[in-house]
Write a protein that holds these residues in place. Structure first.
Motif, PDB file in Angstrom:
ATOM      1  N   PHE A 176      -4.516  32.214  46.073  1.00  0.00           N
ATOM      2  CA  PHE A 176      -3.749  33.426  46.384  1.00  0.00           C
ATOM      3  C   PHE A 176      -4.149  34.527  45.422  1.00  0.00           C
ATOM      4  CE2 PHE A 176      -1.381  29.803  47.825  1.00  0.00           C
ATOM      5  CZ  PHE A 176      -0.933  30.194  49.074  1.00  0.00           C
ATOM      6  N   SER A 177      -4.282  35.732  45.945  1.00  0.00           N
ATOM      7  CA  SER A 177      -4.696  36.889  45.156  1.00  0.00           C
ATOM      8  C   SER A 177      -3.788  38.062  45.477  1.00  0.00           C
ATOM      9  CB  SER A 177      -6.116  37.282  45.593  1.00  0.00           C
ATOM     10  OG  SER A 177      -7.025  36.974  44.622  1.00  0.00           O
ATOM     11  N   ASN A 178      -3.217  38.683  44.458  1.00  0.00           N
ATOM     12  CA  ASN A 178      -2.346  39.842  44.698  1.00  0.00           C
ATOM     13  C   ASN A 178      -3.147  41.135  44.586  1.00  0.00           C
ATOM     14  OD1 ASN A 178      -0.397  41.757  44.887  1.00  0.00           O
ATOM     15  ND2 ASN A 178       0.676  41.199  42.999  1.00  0.00           N
ATOM     16  N   LEU A 179      -3.348  41.790  45.721  1.00  0.00           N
ATOM     17  CA  LEU A 179      -4.125  43.031  45.737  1.00  0.00           C
ATOM     18  C   LEU A 179      -3.251  44.272  45.594  1.00  0.00           C
ATOM     19  CD1 LEU A 179      -6.674  42.244  48.622  1.00  0.00           C
ATOM     20  CD2 LEU A 179      -6.776  41.633  46.207  1.00  0.00           C
ATOM     21  N   ASP A 180      -1.925  44.095  45.632  1.00  0.00           N
ATOM     22  CA  ASP A 180      -1.026  45.237  45.497  1.00  0.00           C
ATOM     23  C   ASP A 180      -0.870  45.609  44.020  1.00  0.00           C
ATOM     24  OD1 ASP A 180      -0.459  45.725  48.185  1.00  0.00           O
ATOM     25  OD2 ASP A 180       1.103  44.173  48.228  1.00  0.00           O
ATOM     26  N   SER A 181      -0.386  46.826  43.776  1.00  0.00           N
ATOM     27  CA  SER A 181      -0.248  47.276  42.382  1.00  0.00           C
ATOM     28  C   SER A 181       1.094  46.847  41.794  1.00  0.00           C
ATOM     29  CB  SER A 181      -0.397  48.797  42.311  1.00  0.00           C
ATOM     30  OG  SER A 181       0.579  49.419  43.112  1.00  0.00           O
ATOM     31  N   TRP A 182       1.902  46.135  42.566  1.00  0.00           N
ATOM     32  CA  TRP A 182       3.177  45.613  42.071  1.00  0.00           C
ATOM     33  C   TRP A 182       3.161  44.084  42.169  1.00  0.00           C
ATOM     34  CZ3 TRP A 182       2.505  48.804  46.320  1.00  0.00           C
ATOM     35  CH2 TRP A 182       2.566  48.178  47.576  1.00  0.00           C
ATOM     36  N   ASP A 183       4.099  43.446  41.470  1.00  0.00           N
ATOM     37  CA  ASP A 183       4.118  41.973  41.423  1.00  0.00           C
ATOM     38  C   ASP A 183       4.576  41.357  42.752  1.00  0.00           C
ATOM     39  OD1 ASP A 183       3.596  42.547  38.808  1.00  0.00           O
ATOM     40  OD2 ASP A 183       5.146  41.221  37.979  1.00  0.00           O
ATOM     41  N   HIS A 184       4.094  40.163  42.999  1.00  0.00           N
ATOM     42  CA  HIS A 184       4.588  39.323  44.100  1.00  0.00           C
ATOM     43  C   HIS A 184       4.766  37.912  43.576  1.00  0.00           C
ATOM     44  CE1 HIS A 184       4.098  42.085  47.438  1.00  0.00           C
ATOM     45  NE2 HIS A 184       2.827  42.287  47.163  1.00  0.00           N
ATOM     46  N   LYS A 231      -0.272  45.005  50.781  1.00  0.00           N
ATOM     47  CA  LYS A 231       0.686  45.874  51.475  1.00  0.00           C
ATOM     48  C   LYS A 231       1.869  45.071  52.015  1.00  0.00           C
ATOM     49  CE  LYS A 231      -2.804  49.319  52.424  1.00  0.00           C
ATOM     50  NZ  LYS A 231      -3.827  49.751  53.359  1.00  0.00           N
ATOM     51  N   LEU A 232       2.426  44.235  51.156  1.00  0.00           N
ATOM     52  CA  LEU A 232       3.635  43.456  51.460  1.00  0.00           C
ATOM     53  C   LEU A 232       3.442  42.427  52.556  1.00  0.00           C
ATOM     54  CD1 LEU A 232       6.149  46.417  51.262  1.00  0.00           C
ATOM     55  CD2 LEU A 232       5.992  44.531  49.642  1.00  0.00           C
ATOM     56  N   LYS A 233       2.206  41.980  52.715  1.00  0.00           N
ATOM     57  CA  LYS A 233       1.953  40.917  53.689  1.00  0.00           C
ATOM     58  C   LYS A 233       1.054  39.859  53.081  1.00  0.00           C
ATOM     59  CE  LYS A 233       2.004  43.941  57.758  1.00  0.00           C
ATOM     60  NZ  LYS A 233       3.170  43.491  58.466  1.00  0.00           N
ATOM     61  N   PHE A 234       1.179  38.642  53.638  1.00  0.00           N
ATOM     62  CA  PHE A 234       0.175  37.615  53.375  1.00  0.00           C
ATOM     63  C   PHE A 234      -0.938  37.822  54.397  1.00  0.00           C
ATOM     64  CE2 PHE A 234       3.998  35.619  51.585  1.00  0.00           C
ATOM     65  CZ  PHE A 234       3.502  35.127  50.382  1.00  0.00           C
ATOM     66  N   VAL A 235      -2.167  37.930  53.923  1.00  0.00           N
ATOM     67  CA  VAL A 235      -3.309  38.198  54.802  1.00  0.00           C
ATOM     68  C   VAL A 235      -4.379  37.126  54.577  1.00  0.00           C
ATOM     69  CG1 VAL A 235      -5.074  39.876  55.456  1.00  0.00           C
ATOM     70  CG2 VAL A 235      -2.835  40.673  54.629  1.00  0.00           C
ATOM     71  N   TYR A 291       4.380  51.673  46.082  1.00  0.00           N
ATOM     72  CA  TYR A 291       5.663  50.997  46.239  1.00  0.00           C
ATOM     73  C   TYR A 291       6.159  50.478  44.886  1.00  0.00           C
ATOM     74  CZ  TYR A 291       9.056  47.856  48.380  1.00  0.00           C
ATOM     75  OH  TYR A 291      10.210  47.225  48.772  1.00  0.00           O
ATOM     76  N   PRO A 292       7.417  50.736  44.553  1.00  0.00           N
ATOM     77  CA  PRO A 292       7.899  50.395  43.215  1.00  0.00           C
ATOM     78  C   PRO A 292       8.054  48.890  42.988  1.00  0.00           C
ATOM     79  CG  PRO A 292       9.687  51.230  44.571  1.00  0.00           C
ATOM     80  CD  PRO A 292       8.425  51.422  45.355  1.00  0.00           C
ATOM     81  N   GLY A 293       8.147  48.100  44.048  1.00  0.00           N
ATOM     82  CA  GLY A 293       8.164  46.668  43.839  1.00  0.00           C
ATOM     83  C   GLY A 293       9.550  46.046  43.874  1.00  0.00           C
ATOM     84  N   LEU A 294      10.568  46.810  44.026  1.00  0.00           N
ATOM     85  CA  LEU A 294      11.915  46.239  44.147  1.00  0.00           C
ATOM     86  C   LEU A 294      12.702  46.967  45.207  1.00  0.00           C
ATOM     87  CD1 LEU A 294      13.198  45.384  40.561  1.00  0.00           C
ATOM     88  CD2 LEU A 294      13.098  43.844  42.516  1.00  0.00           C
ATOM     89  N   HIS A 325       9.999  36.063  46.422  1.00  0.00           N
ATOM     90  CA  HIS A 325      11.383  36.335  46.025  1.00  0.00           C
ATOM     91  C   HIS A 325      11.695  37.823  46.058  1.00  0.00           C
ATOM     92  CE1 HIS A 325      12.711  32.397  44.843  1.00  0.00           C
ATOM     93  NE2 HIS A 325      11.696  32.220  44.012  1.00  0.00           N
ATOM     94  N   ILE A 326      10.716  38.643  45.671  1.00  0.00           N
ATOM     95  CA  ILE A 326      10.983  40.079  45.509  1.00  0.00           C
ATOM     96  C   ILE A 326      11.075  40.763  46.870  1.00  0.00           C
ATOM     97  CG2 ILE A 326      10.202  42.200  44.371  1.00  0.00           C
ATOM     98  CD1 ILE A 326       8.484  40.407  42.525  1.00  0.00           C
ATOM     99  N   HIS A 327      10.245  40.326  47.797  1.00  0.00           N
ATOM    100  CA  HIS A 327      10.177  40.996  49.102  1.00  0.00           C
ATOM    101  C   HIS A 327      10.531  39.984  50.190  1.00  0.00           C
ATOM    102  CE1 HIS A 327       7.191  42.889  46.336  1.00  0.00           C
ATOM    103  NE2 HIS A 327       7.998  43.914  46.591  1.00  0.00           N
ATOM    104  N   SER A 328      11.766  40.038  50.632  1.00  0.00           N
ATOM    105  CA  SER A 328      12.257  38.991  51.531  1.00  0.00           C
ATOM    106  C   SER A 328      11.583  39.049  52.898  1.00  0.00           C
ATOM    107  CB  SER A 328      13.771  39.109  51.687  1.00  0.00           C
ATOM    108  OG  SER A 328      14.092  40.389  52.177  1.00  0.00           O
ATOM    109  N   SER A 329      10.942  40.175  53.220  1.00  0.00           N
ATOM    110  CA  SER A 329      10.288  40.269  54.536  1.00  0.00           C
ATOM    111  C   SER A 329       8.925  39.577  54.549  1.00  0.00           C
ATOM    112  CB  SER A 329      10.104  41.734  54.939  1.00  0.00           C
ATOM    113  OG  SER A 329       9.156  42.344  54.079  1.00  0.00           O
ATOM    114  N   MET A 330       8.422  39.228  53.357  1.00  0.00           N
ATOM    115  CA  MET A 330       7.082  38.625  53.319  1.00  0.00           C
ATOM    116  C   MET A 330       7.126  37.167  53.771  1.00  0.00           C
ATOM    117  SD  MET A 330       5.337  40.112  49.834  1.00  0.00           S
ATOM    118  CE  MET A 330       3.727  39.364  50.087  1.00  0.00           C
ATOM    119  N   ARG A 331       6.334  36.884  54.796  1.00  0.00           N
ATOM    120  CA  ARG A 331       6.236  35.528  55.318  1.00  0.00           C
ATOM    121  C   ARG A 331       4.781  35.228  55.648  1.00  0.00           C
ATOM    122  NH1 ARG A 331      10.419  34.526  53.785  1.00  0.00           N
ATOM    123  NH2 ARG A 331      12.329  33.803  54.761  1.00  0.00           N
ATOM    124  N   GLY A 332       4.360  34.041  55.342  1.00  0.00           N
ATOM    125  CA  GLY A 332       3.030  33.608  55.731  1.00  0.00           C
ATOM    126  C   GLY A 332       3.071  32.119  56.029  1.00  0.00           C
TER     127      GLY A 332
END
Ligand SMILES: [Cu+2]
Length: 227
Positions: free
Chosen positions: A80-88, A62-66, A224-227, A139-146
């Motif tokens: 790292f594992s991407n659990l969202d249905s769009w790329d990260h 959900k657009l976060k590093f957890v 979420y469309p991913g872009l 790169h795709i989601h500039s709000s993502m920080r971990g």
């Protein structure tokens, strides 16, 4: 020969300090508990040391590093594992003051495809060989920080929402407590602490002001469309 062995074993036992539990409560600049603080303890006493954490997994969800902050030991393999249905992306690099990459040209970058249904999520990993803080971004989601903190001491813990971290097996006697937090401006001075035989609790006041928590991502339905 046997007597010598026993004598040296006794000497080693005498030199080793007893270990105790140290509870550290970290407060922010206003005196409130500071969540997600990394607590590091240094001791020069001899004796057993806790095993460092050499494996960790961070999800992209959900657009976060957890979790948002992970503490590991030197040389740890972080997956790292991407659990969202769009790329990260995972952009991973050593973090400098002010929350930026020290040298973006040295960053590790990989793209993890979005998860399809309940299939195994896309994953990749990296061994972290330098102590200190690492920054995570996408790169795709500039709000993502971990953040990942690679500890150079075996006594290292992530504090909870209540600002507390319990460090087990700390040698009795004088130690130094260091605090690191993703939102700090500068490294604070270490705090000298005397660890008591039966363990004790200390409070560390910092000048850190935590950035306001981002609102929950709008993608609760996973569409979420991913872009
Ligand atoms: Cu992303």
């Amino acid at each position: 020969m046997r007597a010598t062995l026993i004598a040296s074993a006794l000497l080693a036992a005498a030199a080793a300090a007893h270990a105790a539990d140290l509870t550290v409560t970290v407060l922010d600049r206003s005196g409130k508990p500071l969540a997600d603080a990394v607590v590091l303890v240094d001791s020069s006493a001899q004796g057993a040391r806790p095993a460092p954490v050499l494996e960790a997994t961070i999800a992209q969800e959900k657009l976060k590093f957890v979790p948002a902050v992970t503490v590991v030991g030197l040389g740890a393999k972080v997956s790292f594992s991407n659990l969202d249905s769009w790329d990260h992306h995972v952009i991973l690099g050593v973090m400098g003051a002010g929350g930026v990459f020290v040298d973006p040209g040295q960053n590790t970058q990989f793209r993890l495809a979005g998860r399809i249904g309940s299939k195994t999520p896309a994953s990749d990993s990296k061994v972290l060989a330098q102590p200190g803080p690492y920054l995570l971004a996408c790169h795709i989601h500039s709000s993502m920080r971990g953040h990942v903190y690679v500890a150079d001491t075996p006594w290292a813990k992530l504090g909870g929402e209540d600002g507390k971290a319990l460090l087990n097996g700390v040698p009795e006697g004088p130690v130094r407590v260091r605090i690191w937090h993703p939102d700090q401006i500068l490294d604070g001075a270490p705090t000298a602490v005397q660890v008591a035989a039966g363990g004790n609790a200390v409070t560390v006041n910092t000048q850190i002001v935590a950035a306001r928590k981002k609102r929950a991502a709008p993608a609760a339905d996973n569409s979420y469309p991913g872009l």
